[in-house]
Design a protein around this motif. Structure first.
Motif, PDB file in Angstrom:
ATOM      1  N   GLY A 214      76.602  35.573  13.022  1.00 24.80           N
ATOM      2  CA  GLY A 214      77.857  35.352  12.319  1.00 24.80           C
ATOM      3  C   GLY A 214      79.051  35.897  13.074  1.00 24.80           C
ATOM      4  O   GLY A 214      80.097  35.246  13.163  1.00 24.80           O
ATOM      5  N   SER A 215      78.909  37.081  13.651  1.00 20.14           N
ATOM      6  CA  SER A 215      80.004  37.700  14.391  1.00 20.14           C
ATOM      7  C   SER A 215      80.366  36.893  15.634  1.00 20.14           C
ATOM      8  O   SER A 215      81.544  36.621  15.900  1.00 20.14           O
ATOM      9  CB  SER A 215      79.609  39.132  14.774  1.00 20.14           C
ATOM     10  OG  SER A 215      80.648  39.759  15.482  1.00 20.14           O
ATOM     11  N   VAL A 216      79.359  36.494  16.395  1.00 21.88           N
ATOM     12  CA  VAL A 216      79.603  35.743  17.632  1.00 21.88           C
ATOM     13  C   VAL A 216      80.199  34.375  17.330  1.00 21.88           C
ATOM     14  O   VAL A 216      81.182  33.947  17.950  1.00 21.88           O
ATOM     15  CB  VAL A 216      78.298  35.609  18.444  1.00 21.88           C
ATOM     16  CG1 VAL A 216      78.506  34.671  19.629  1.00 21.88           C
ATOM     17  CG2 VAL A 216      77.831  36.974  18.928  1.00 21.88           C
ATOM     18  N   LEU A 217      79.623  33.665  16.342  1.00 24.87           N
ATOM     19  CA  LEU A 217      80.115  32.335  16.006  1.00 24.87           C
ATOM     20  C   LEU A 217      81.533  32.393  15.449  1.00 24.87           C
ATOM     21  O   LEU A 217      82.395  31.587  15.825  1.00 24.87           O
ATOM     22  CB  LEU A 217      79.173  31.683  14.992  1.00 24.87           C
ATOM     23  CG  LEU A 217      79.503  30.237  14.582  1.00 24.87           C
ATOM     24  CD1 LEU A 217      79.491  29.324  15.794  1.00 24.87           C
ATOM     25  CD2 LEU A 217      78.505  29.748  13.538  1.00 24.87           C
ATOM     26  N   GLY A 218      81.792  33.355  14.563  1.00 20.77           N
ATOM     27  CA  GLY A 218      83.133  33.484  14.013  1.00 20.77           C
ATOM     28  C   GLY A 218      84.163  33.817  15.081  1.00 20.77           C
ATOM     29  O   GLY A 218      85.280  33.287  15.068  1.00 20.77           O
ATOM     30  N   GLY A 219      83.803  34.693  16.016  1.00 20.68           N
ATOM     31  CA  GLY A 219      84.719  35.036  17.096  1.00 20.68           C
ATOM     32  C   GLY A 219      85.072  33.839  17.954  1.00 20.68           C
ATOM     33  O   GLY A 219      86.217  33.685  18.402  1.00 20.68           O
ATOM     34  N   ARG A 220      84.111  32.953  18.196  1.00 20.12           N
ATOM     35  CA  ARG A 220      84.370  31.762  19.016  1.00 20.12           C
ATOM     36  C   ARG A 220      85.271  30.747  18.305  1.00 20.12           C
ATOM     37  O   ARG A 220      85.993  29.991  18.950  1.00 20.12           O
ATOM     38  CB  ARG A 220      83.048  31.108  19.395  1.00 20.12           C
ATOM     39  CG  ARG A 220      82.240  31.917  20.408  1.00 20.12           C
ATOM     40  CD  ARG A 220      80.944  31.219  20.773  1.00 20.12           C
ATOM     41  NE  ARG A 220      80.206  31.995  21.770  1.00 20.12           N
ATOM     42  CZ  ARG A 220      79.020  31.651  22.251  1.00 20.12           C
ATOM     43  NH1 ARG A 220      78.421  30.542  21.802  1.00 20.12           N
ATOM     44  NH2 ARG A 220      78.419  32.403  23.156  1.00 20.12           N
ATOM     45  N   LEU A 221      85.211  30.736  16.971  1.00 16.13           N
ATOM     46  CA  LEU A 221      86.014  29.786  16.211  1.00 16.13           C
ATOM     47  C   LEU A 221      87.384  30.334  15.825  1.00 16.13           C
ATOM     48  O   LEU A 221      88.191  29.609  15.236  1.00 16.13           O
ATOM     49  CB  LEU A 221      85.263  29.370  14.937  1.00 16.13           C
ATOM     50  CG  LEU A 221      84.008  28.518  15.142  1.00 16.13           C
ATOM     51  CD1 LEU A 221      83.341  28.223  13.809  1.00 16.13           C
ATOM     52  CD2 LEU A 221      84.342  27.229  15.868  1.00 16.13           C
ATOM     53  N   SER A 222      87.636  31.605  16.131  1.00  9.06           N
ATOM     54  CA  SER A 222      88.914  32.215  15.754  1.00  9.06           C
ATOM     55  C   SER A 222      90.081  31.444  16.353  1.00  9.06           C
ATOM     56  O   SER A 222      90.115  31.134  17.534  1.00  9.06           O
ATOM     57  CB  SER A 222      88.962  33.671  16.235  1.00  9.06           C
ATOM     58  OG  SER A 222      90.206  34.255  15.923  1.00  9.06           O
TER      59      SER A 222
END
Length: 247
Positions: A214-222
């Motif tokens: 969740g952290s990695v995916l959310g960071g990429r979509l920021s």
């Protein structure tokens, strides 16, 4: 072990939201985990999750963190955490659950109603002469720390302050830095107050895959999702979670 999949999914959702916005993980995860575990144990798990999630996000925003701003807010956040945790360990469980649900629900409703405010949130840096801004930052951090110690969610007062002055990507970096510090200090305070048990490592291990993904995916979509759309979706989720907790 029926809680395994639920805890992993909750961890994913909370850290995805934080990866995109810089905040919101505790607002989502605390009421969800409080449905299956006592609030004080849920708050410790949320704090440990924030510590891990923040560590994954920190390298990407490190250079944008403003020491004058975060350095003013961190001590006030710590004082508030001591106040909030003192209330947490002394209040009945049902009262704490009600408080968590009410605060999360109100904040979620405000995000649905007004996901953005025209004419605000335009600063891309802290001015050389910020005026009363640093004072208000400390006030918001004190209130946020008290809320975090009691409910696990430090965000609402701090986010309201940040959104008033700063544009999203700038305050995202400040919130990631501040909440990482807050996770370190709140973890230490909760352990000092005797919160936790031998099952904590097992629960954290179950949540770990969801946290990381969740952290990695959310960071990429920021920055790629329109703020109004995303904020309304998050707000609706918070309202539903709060309703479930307060039933």
């Amino acid at each position: 072990m029926e809680w395994f999949a639920f805890a992993m999914a909750a961890a994913f959702a909370s850290q995805f939201i934080k990866g995109v916005t810089g905040f919101g993980s505790a607002l989502v995860l605390t009421p969800l985990l409080s449905l299956i575990w006592p609030p004080e144990e849920a708050i410790l798990l949320v704090t440990l999750s924030d510590l891990l999630g923040g560590t994954l996000l920190l390298p990407g925003v490190w250079q944008r963190i403003e020491p004058r701003l975060v350095g003013r807010m961190a001590p006030a956040l710590l004082v508030g955490q001591f106040i909030g945790t003192a209330l947490l360990v002394s209040l009945p469980v049902d009262t704490v659950r009600l408080v968590i649900g009410a605060l999360v629900g109100l904040f979620g409703a405000s995000m649905v109603a007004r996901p953005s405010r025209p004419g605000r949130g335009e600063w891309t840096a802290l001015p050389a002469a910020p005026g009363p801004v640093l004072g208000w930052s400390a006030v918001s951090a004190l209130a946020g720390g008290a809320m975090g110690g009691l409910t696990g969610a430090s965000g609402p007062p701090i986010i309201a302050f940040a959104q008033h002055y700063f544009e999203p990507q700038y305050y995202r970096a400040q919130l990631i830095g501040l909440f990482w510090i807050g996770a370190c200090t709140l973890t230490a305070i909760l352990l000092w107050r005797g919160v936790g048990n031998a099952e904590m490592p097992i629960r954290m291990a179950a949540m770990l895959p969801g946290l990381v993904v969740g952290s990695v995916l959310g960071g990429r979509l920021s920055g790629r999702i329109p703020n109004d759309v995303f904020n309304r979706c998050v707000g609706l989720l918070l309202v539903l979670v709060a309703f479930g907790l307060m039933r």
